[in-house]
Scaffold this active site. Sequence first.
Site, PDB file in Angstrom:
ATOM      1  N   GLU A   1     -83.442 -66.962  34.710  1.00  8.39           N
ATOM      2  CA  GLU A   1     -83.285 -65.946  35.761  1.00  8.39           C
ATOM      3  C   GLU A   1     -84.597 -65.680  36.508  1.00  8.39           C
ATOM      4  OE1 GLU A   1     -80.584 -65.328  36.779  1.00  8.39           O
ATOM      5  OE2 GLU A   1     -79.099 -65.009  35.213  1.00  8.39           O
TER       6      GLU A   1
ATOM      7  N   HIS B   1     -84.223 -57.481  32.664  1.00  8.62           N
ATOM      8  CA  HIS B   1     -82.808 -57.836  32.777  1.00  8.62           C
ATOM      9  C   HIS B   1     -82.235 -57.912  31.368  1.00  8.62           C
ATOM     10  CE1 HIS B   1     -79.128 -59.926  33.311  1.00  8.62           C
ATOM     11  NE2 HIS B   1     -79.581 -61.055  32.820  1.00  8.62           N
TER      12      HIS B   1
ATOM     13  N   HIS C   1     -78.437 -57.749  28.705  1.00 14.14           N
ATOM     14  CA  HIS C   1     -76.982 -57.788  28.574  1.00 14.14           C
ATOM     15  C   HIS C   1     -76.568 -56.613  27.689  1.00 14.14           C
ATOM     16  CE1 HIS C   1     -76.691 -62.413  29.523  1.00 14.14           C
ATOM     17  NE2 HIS C   1     -77.347 -61.737  30.443  1.00 14.14           N
TER      18      HIS C   1
ATOM     19  N   TYR D   1     -75.567 -35.879  36.198  1.00  8.11           N
ATOM     20  CA  TYR D   1     -76.697 -35.777  37.145  1.00  8.11           C
ATOM     21  C   TYR D   1     -77.800 -36.795  36.866  1.00  8.11           C
ATOM     22  CZ  TYR D   1     -79.842 -33.380  33.902  1.00  8.11           C
ATOM     23  OH  TYR D   1     -80.670 -33.103  32.859  1.00  8.11           O
TER      24      TYR D   1
ATOM     25  N   HIS E   1     -71.857 -59.815  33.830  1.00  5.90           N
ATOM     26  CA  HIS E   1     -73.132 -60.364  33.377  1.00  5.90           C
ATOM     27  C   HIS E   1     -74.010 -59.342  32.628  1.00  5.90           C
ATOM     28  CE1 HIS E   1     -76.778 -63.110  34.543  1.00  5.90           C
ATOM     29  NE2 HIS E   1     -76.970 -62.472  33.397  1.00  5.90           N
TER      30      HIS E   1
ATOM     31  N   TYR F   1     -90.004 -34.141  39.202  1.00  2.00           N
ATOM     32  CA  TYR F   1     -89.755 -33.973  37.772  1.00  2.00           C
ATOM     33  C   TYR F   1     -90.681 -34.867  36.937  1.00  2.00           C
ATOM     34  CZ  TYR F   1     -86.972 -34.399  33.446  1.00  2.00           C
ATOM     35  OH  TYR F   1     -86.542 -34.422  32.162  1.00  2.00           O
TER      36      TYR F   1
HETATM   37 ZN   LIG Z   1     -78.468 -62.618  32.006  1.00  2.00          ZN
END
Ligand SMILES: [Zn+2]
Length: 253
Positions: A78, A97, A99, A118, A160, A213
């Site tokens: 990726e 990234h 899963h 919120y 994904h 915040y």
């Molecule tokens: Zn992936």
Amino acid sequence: MAGPRLAHSTLRQEIIAIARRMNALGVNQGKSGNVSHRIADGFLVTPTGMAYDTLKPADVVAMGFDGSYRGARLPSSEWRVHRDILAARPEANAVIHTHAMFATTLACLGREIPAFHYMVAVAGGDSVRCAPYATFGTEELSRYAVEALEGRKACLLANHGMIAIGATLEATLALAVEVETLAAMYWRALQVGEPHLLDDAEMARVLEKFRTYGQQALATPRVVSPPTLDEAAPSPRRVRRHARASFRRARRR
Ligand SMILES: [Zn+2]
């Protein structure tokens, strides 16, 4: 004879530590996720197909924005997603990234995370969008991810997983954990009924509050006057005397 010193050695160690922690925290499955961080002339990204526990700093791959890479390992499949996000979002230094179970469950249903809570605003908007499906590792997936992240710091990827971005690896991991927590809450709420959604005006108010915040360390220091004698903590002698007196009172009752 020792070879040349490994560039970005500390950052490589941090990337490995974050990759291991995302699994320990339960926001990733196996070696399916990947982590990157910007460097002066490109970015560092986790290698493809290696268990995080076995990673050494030299296994983390240094890449240029032209897709070139240095070192003995192949970059994550990726890498395009990481490159294109870092190129499109100069304020972001880190991309994670994963899963994650619940984020991915929603993504497999093609559902975004709406303003059911919120805290959805933590990702920068009134929803966490779900990017359309495209084959992993493709330029198409990368384009969909960049679009879904527009004005946001996290998104889901249909069928994904999810992506979180941030100024630091630590902040980005915290955001990934938050998004997974929201996904789990939303999924649970959906089992019982249709969650009530906060309206645009309320989410605008929350987003405005989030801009300041957690930034007290950056706020102008205020002078706090020292406590007067009455407010000051009592001396240990005074505390003991008070305790003895209340003990005697209790015995008399
Ligand atoms: Zn992936």
